[in-house]
Motif scaffolding. Structure first.
Motif, PDB file in Angstrom:
ATOM      1  N   TYR A  54       0.855  -1.193   0.000  1.00  0.00           N
ATOM      2  CA  TYR A  54       0.000   0.000   0.000  1.00  0.00           C
ATOM      3  C   TYR A  54       0.889   1.240   0.000  1.00  0.00           C
ATOM      4  CZ  TYR A  54      -3.110  -3.659   1.779  1.00  0.00           C
ATOM      5  OH  TYR A  54      -3.805  -4.828   1.952  1.00  0.00           O
ATOM      6  N   LEU A  55       0.725   2.073  -1.015  1.00  0.00           N
ATOM      7  CA  LEU A  55       1.515   3.292  -1.154  1.00  0.00           C
ATOM      8  C   LEU A  55       0.638   4.500  -0.820  1.00  0.00           C
ATOM      9  CD1 LEU A  55       4.239   4.547  -2.179  1.00  0.00           C
ATOM     10  CD2 LEU A  55       3.158   4.708  -4.420  1.00  0.00           C
ATOM     11  N   PHE A  56       1.230   5.517  -0.198  1.00  0.00           N
ATOM     12  CA  PHE A  56       0.511   6.728   0.196  1.00  0.00           C
ATOM     13  C   PHE A  56       1.316   7.940  -0.267  1.00  0.00           C
ATOM     14  CE2 PHE A  56      -0.238   3.301   3.109  1.00  0.00           C
ATOM     15  CZ  PHE A  56      -1.599   3.330   3.368  1.00  0.00           C
ATOM     16  N   ALA A  57       0.616   8.979  -0.699  1.00  0.00           N
ATOM     17  CA  ALA A  57       1.283  10.192  -1.176  1.00  0.00           C
ATOM     18  C   ALA A  57       0.531  11.420  -0.689  1.00  0.00           C
ATOM     19  CB  ALA A  57       1.352  10.201  -2.702  1.00  0.00           C
ATOM     20  N   ASP A  58       1.282  12.406  -0.226  1.00  0.00           N
ATOM     21  CA  ASP A  58       0.676  13.651   0.253  1.00  0.00           C
ATOM     22  C   ASP A  58       1.737  14.745   0.190  1.00  0.00           C
ATOM     23  OD1 ASP A  58      -1.230  15.362   1.156  1.00  0.00           O
ATOM     24  OD2 ASP A  58      -1.562  14.387   3.084  1.00  0.00           O
ATOM     25  N   ALA A  59       1.331  15.983   0.448  1.00  0.00           N
ATOM     26  CA  ALA A  59       2.264  17.110   0.375  1.00  0.00           C
ATOM     27  C   ALA A  59       1.975  18.087   1.496  1.00  0.00           C
ATOM     28  CB  ALA A  59       2.158  17.819  -0.973  1.00  0.00           C
ATOM     29  N   ILE A  60       3.014  18.811   1.887  1.00  0.00           N
ATOM     30  CA  ILE A  60       2.881  19.914   2.834  1.00  0.00           C
ATOM     31  C   ILE A  60       3.533  21.127   2.194  1.00  0.00           C
ATOM     32  CG2 ILE A  60       5.036  19.329   4.024  1.00  0.00           C
ATOM     33  CD1 ILE A  60       3.801  20.377   6.599  1.00  0.00           C
ATOM     34  N   PHE A  61       3.020  22.310   2.486  1.00  0.00           N
ATOM     35  CA  PHE A  61       3.537  23.523   1.853  1.00  0.00           C
ATOM     36  C   PHE A  61       4.298  24.347   2.886  1.00  0.00           C
ATOM     37  CE2 PHE A  61       0.423  22.101  -1.097  1.00  0.00           C
ATOM     38  CZ  PHE A  61       0.916  22.501  -2.336  1.00  0.00           C
ATOM     39  N   GLU A  62       5.534  24.710   2.534  1.00  0.00           N
ATOM     40  CA  GLU A  62       6.415  25.475   3.404  1.00  0.00           C
ATOM     41  C   GLU A  62       7.013  26.654   2.642  1.00  0.00           C
ATOM     42  OE1 GLU A  62       6.722  25.243   6.448  1.00  0.00           O
ATOM     43  OE2 GLU A  62       6.175  23.198   7.017  1.00  0.00           O
ATOM     44  N   SER A  63       7.481  27.641   3.417  1.00  0.00           N
ATOM     45  CA  SER A  63       8.207  28.766   2.837  1.00  0.00           C
ATOM     46  C   SER A  63       9.664  28.348   2.702  1.00  0.00           C
ATOM     47  CB  SER A  63       8.081  29.999   3.726  1.00  0.00           C
ATOM     48  OG  SER A  63       6.719  30.362   3.886  1.00  0.00           O
ATOM     49  N   LEU A  64      10.036  27.882   1.525  1.00  0.00           N
ATOM     50  CA  LEU A  64      11.354  27.301   1.327  1.00  0.00           C
ATOM     51  C   LEU A  64      12.410  28.328   0.927  1.00  0.00           C
ATOM     52  CD1 LEU A  64      10.466  24.018  -0.584  1.00  0.00           C
ATOM     53  CD2 LEU A  64      10.585  24.434   1.862  1.00  0.00           C
ATOM     54  N   ARG A  65      12.024  29.537   0.679  1.00  0.00           N
ATOM     55  CA  ARG A  65      12.984  30.571   0.295  1.00  0.00           C
ATOM     56  C   ARG A  65      12.879  31.746   1.268  1.00  0.00           C
ATOM     57  NH1 ARG A  65      14.958  26.964  -3.486  1.00  0.00           N
ATOM     58  NH2 ARG A  65      13.193  26.066  -4.580  1.00  0.00           N
ATOM     59  N   ARG A  66      13.912  32.533   1.283  1.00  0.00           N
ATOM     60  CA  ARG A  66      13.882  33.691   2.179  1.00  0.00           C
ATOM     61  C   ARG A  66      12.747  34.639   1.808  1.00  0.00           C
ATOM     62  NH1 ARG A  66      17.862  35.981   5.451  1.00  0.00           N
ATOM     63  NH2 ARG A  66      19.400  34.523   4.617  1.00  0.00           N
ATOM     64  N   TYR A  67      12.547  34.808   0.513  1.00  0.00           N
ATOM     65  CA  TYR A  67      11.447  35.659   0.044  1.00  0.00           C
ATOM     66  C   TYR A  67      10.701  34.903  -1.039  1.00  0.00           C
ATOM     67  CZ  TYR A  67      14.580  39.044   2.206  1.00  0.00           C
ATOM     68  OH  TYR A  67      15.403  39.696   3.074  1.00  0.00           O
ATOM     69  N   GLY A  68       9.443  34.638  -0.828  1.00  0.00           N
ATOM     70  CA  GLY A  68       8.684  33.932  -1.856  1.00  0.00           C
ATOM     71  C   GLY A  68       7.509  33.182  -1.267  1.00  0.00           C
TER      72      GLY A  68
END
Length: 428
Positions: free
Chosen positions: A175-189
């Motif tokens: 059983y495979l599972f996939a999901d995402a989380i959103f982060e501020s990965l750059r200093r500005y953006g």
């Protein structure tokens, strides 16, 4: 005999762990954490000696420079919460006064500093300043040099990259599972997606498979993410569970077209509930739970048709949400009954993401992609080490084997092959 430093030996053990794995029954993440702590301590001890002598390993001492010479190592042990840990203390001769490791004297009896160091490095992005602060004594003096901290964090980043490049062929994914989380990965953006995949194996183990930056949760990013795993040997899963993001759904269909696609019921239930008025919501949700928990796929389809027909005029928005992608919502009913509750949602990683979000509240905007990925990886690695197994009986293994053959995921048995006969017992 090879003349290499003890930290290099530990480093090679870490590399061997990724290359060869560990014995059955040993958690690779626990083994990696233990070796990582040993590497941190050993690297810091060697850097302390280098700072004392004002020169690196195999560098000659200028005649005018006071100091001494390296004189081998002395075995020692540190007591930690996980048990005793072996280290080798560098020795110095000819320095005019006995060489004493201030770091070792501090760590002896203060083993919680090692735990704090790993926690700070993992949970706060491996900041050099944070690690330095973890190694201050009562007077505020630093017990570890800035150069040692930089070397350690750079090596651990390489270990993380090795984790993301390891061979997946030996993992028998079901059983495979996939999901995402959103982060501020750059200093500005704007925030960008961190894509995550994990699985449940035939033995019932839950394993974190891969983490990567997706920039945005698009079909292109997810397709590249899945191809990266299959390129490392990931076998086709029996099922893939995700939310209803169109890009992710399309990527799953493209990469795992023969696998069963399951729509996450955690997200589905929340979406349906949001479209219902307070009055009458519980009645409708009780019917939805009955559909989700139906004993068979046919029973689930019949219950869904009844609810859609009965409530279409009263709650059109909720009914439309229920009917959308209904086949994927009911697909978990094709799996062995005891496994349905584990395979029908992405809750496992959602709970880990909640832990990660609590940490990012302290750091409103991460400095760069590297520190953000280390933070997410650290949180999920610690969480995955606590994931409980799923029980898989021999009957359920056979059910999964037949289901995979039905889906065309595994080759059928060779025609005409005779099953092996059991050996007869010799007469007493």
């Amino acid at each position: 005999m090879r003349r290499i430093s003890p930290s290099t030996m530990v480093r090679e053990e870490i590399q061997g762990l990724f290359a060869n794995g560990v014995d059955q029954g040993t958690n690779i993440l626990s083994a990696l954490a233990e070796l990582g702590v040993r590497y941190l301590a050993q690297q810091a001890l060697e850097q302390e000696q280098e700072d004392y002598l004002h020169r690196g390993r195999y560098q000659r001492r200028p005649p005018e420079q006071p100091g001494g010479w390296r004189n081998g190592y002395e075995d020692a042990r540190l007591k930690t919460a996980e048990g005793e840990m072996a280290v080798r203390i560098p020795q110095v001769r000819g320095a005019g006064e006995p060489y004493r490791s201030g770091l070792m004297e501090f760590l002896d009896g203060n083993s919680e500093v090692l735990d704090r160091l790993v926690t700070e490095m993992y949970a706060r992005g491996l900041s050099t300043r944070d690690v330095e602060d973890a190694f201050r004594d009562a007077t505020g003096s630093l017990l570890i040099s800035r150069s040692a901290v930089s070397a350690i964090t750079d090596q651990l980043w390489e270990d993380y990259q090795a984790f993301c490049a390891r061979d997946l062929a030996g993992i028998e994914v079901q059983y495979l599972f996939a999901d995402a989380i959103f982060e501020s990965l750059r200093r500005y953006g704007a925030k960008e997606g961190v894509l995550a995949a994990w699985c449940i194996t035939t033995e019932g183990r839950k394993i974190l498979l891969h983490l990567a930056v997706g920039n945005k949760e698009s079909e292109t990013c997810w397709t590249e993410f899945f191809r990266h795993m299959t390129g490392r040997g990931l076998r086709l899963p029996t099922s893939v569970t995700s939310d209803g993001a169109p890009g992710l759904v399309n990527a799953i269909t493209a990469a795992f077209g023969r696998s069963i696609r399951i729509r996450c019921w955690f997200h589905r239930m929340a979406n349906i509930r949001a479209k219902l008025p307070a009055e009458g919501a519980e009645e409708f949700m009780a019917h939805v739970r009955a559909i989700r928990d139906a004993p068979t796929l046919e029973a689930g389809e019949a219950l869904a048709a009844d609810v859609i027909g009965r409530y279409a005029d009263r709650y059109p928005a909720a009914v439309h949400c229920l009917a959308d992608d209904l086949e994927a919502s009911l697909a978990h009913l094709r799996l062995p009954p005891r496994h349905r509750i584990s395979a029908r949602t992405t809750n496992l990683i959602e709970r880990s993401f909640e832990e990660e979000r609590r940490r990012t509240k302290v750091i409103p905007r991460l400095l760069d992609e590297k520190s953000a990925m280390k933070l997410v990886f650290a949180t999920l690695i610690r969480a995955s080490d606590r994931w409980s197994r799923v029980s898989v009986s021999e009957l359920e293994r056979q059910q999964l084997l037949l289901l995979r053959r039905e889906l065309g995921l595994d080759p059928p048995p060779v025609q005409g092959a005779k099953p092996a006969r059991p050996r007869r017992r010799a007469a007493a």
